[in-house]
Design an enzyme around this catalytic site. Sequence first.
Site: not given
Ligand code: C5P
Length: 415
Positions: A214, A284, A294, A330, A344, A348
Amino acid sequence: MERTFTMLRGKEIIVGITGGIAAYKTAELVRELTKRGASVHVVMTKNAMEFVTPLTFQTLSGHPVIHEMFELFAGSKIGHIALSDIADQMVIVPATANIIGKIANGIADDFLTTMVMAITVPVLFVPSMNTKMWESKIVQMNINKLKDAGFDFLEPIEGDLACGTVGKGRLPPVEDILEKMEDIFTDKDLEGETILITAGPTLEFIDPVRCITNRSSGKMGYALAKIARRRGANVILISGPTHLKPPKRDIKFVEVTTAREMRDAVMELYSESTVIIKTAAVADFRCKSENCQKIKKKNDESVPTIELEKNPDIIAELGKVKGNRLLIGFAAETENLLDNAAEKLKRKNLDMIVANDVSKKEIGFSSDNNEVTLIDRSGKTKHIPFMSKEGVAHLILDAVKKLIKKRKLKEEDWY
Ligand code: C5P
């Protein structure tokens, strides 16, 4: 308007220059100091003037350069007021073995050495000399004596030296000198905390050549790491692949590539921390099956299908095991910024979330600036207007400091 956070703005800085070949590099330092809004007064020894001219430094600093013991400061704004009285910090760049020896032994036989005897503000020595001189017992004894007396030092680095040898003795880069000067001005209000920060994107391989990643640059996380360290915290920075220079001194730096590697590094190290800040934009999803070769493009219209599976949600996992640690996440959103972020935070089990609207071009990904809103568990919000990422980092850490204070009060309730 962008507000950069530099402790050097508006400060009166004395730059002492002594007679070493690195003296020409001090010109760049003076330029950078004035760019950061400091008022710079240059003092040179006689030997320094064999290497560089006062005119260069007068032009760069906008102030007359002092090199004679009994100069009357004609035309200078400060008139007869002693420079040492108006100074906020002094830096001697380069500092030769000679100047170190003279000051360590109380010799005051020119303007620079006399001024150092009278100064009460921090003085930073940035030595540069031949390796054998640097390693000499006499020089090291003098340095230790000055350190004991409260003077600051930034050690030389290894590399090619002007005398044709290779070794320790080179002047550190100007940005390191500036960082040390900022550091000297900064309150160590996060001392005793260990802050684990994750930064950058993660990268998931499709095949040995292609990957899913990303647009995160890592700049926000690196800024947080730099400012937290400056404010006295122990810092652990776990970073995905970025184009940024790894932090130099005093930061534990762990490089990872994939989300699973980031998860393992975080899980191994989080127990050492008191605060966790997850700026990383973790991918994600990853490919369900990694292709060792490849993927070949076929000669027809067909395209391969890539099956994805979910990566671990590191912060959610931390939310379950964090104990008394503060956990800050974040939320990079393109719509319903505050609602999505607040949801969130609850889901979380975070203590605070930093919401930023990444649909705005001038902030967020890759930009040096940011504009965010902080949300805490009680739903209280604080907007941080558009400013440099280092500025945002300071204000996030101010909020973290408040949460630390609250946590301490809560802990005291138990007694
Ligand atoms: O749900 P989202 O991915 O937007 O959440 C963002 C937050 O979750 C950020 O602090 C990011 O570092 C953390 N995050 C994580 N592991 C993931 C996805 C996001 O720790 N797989």
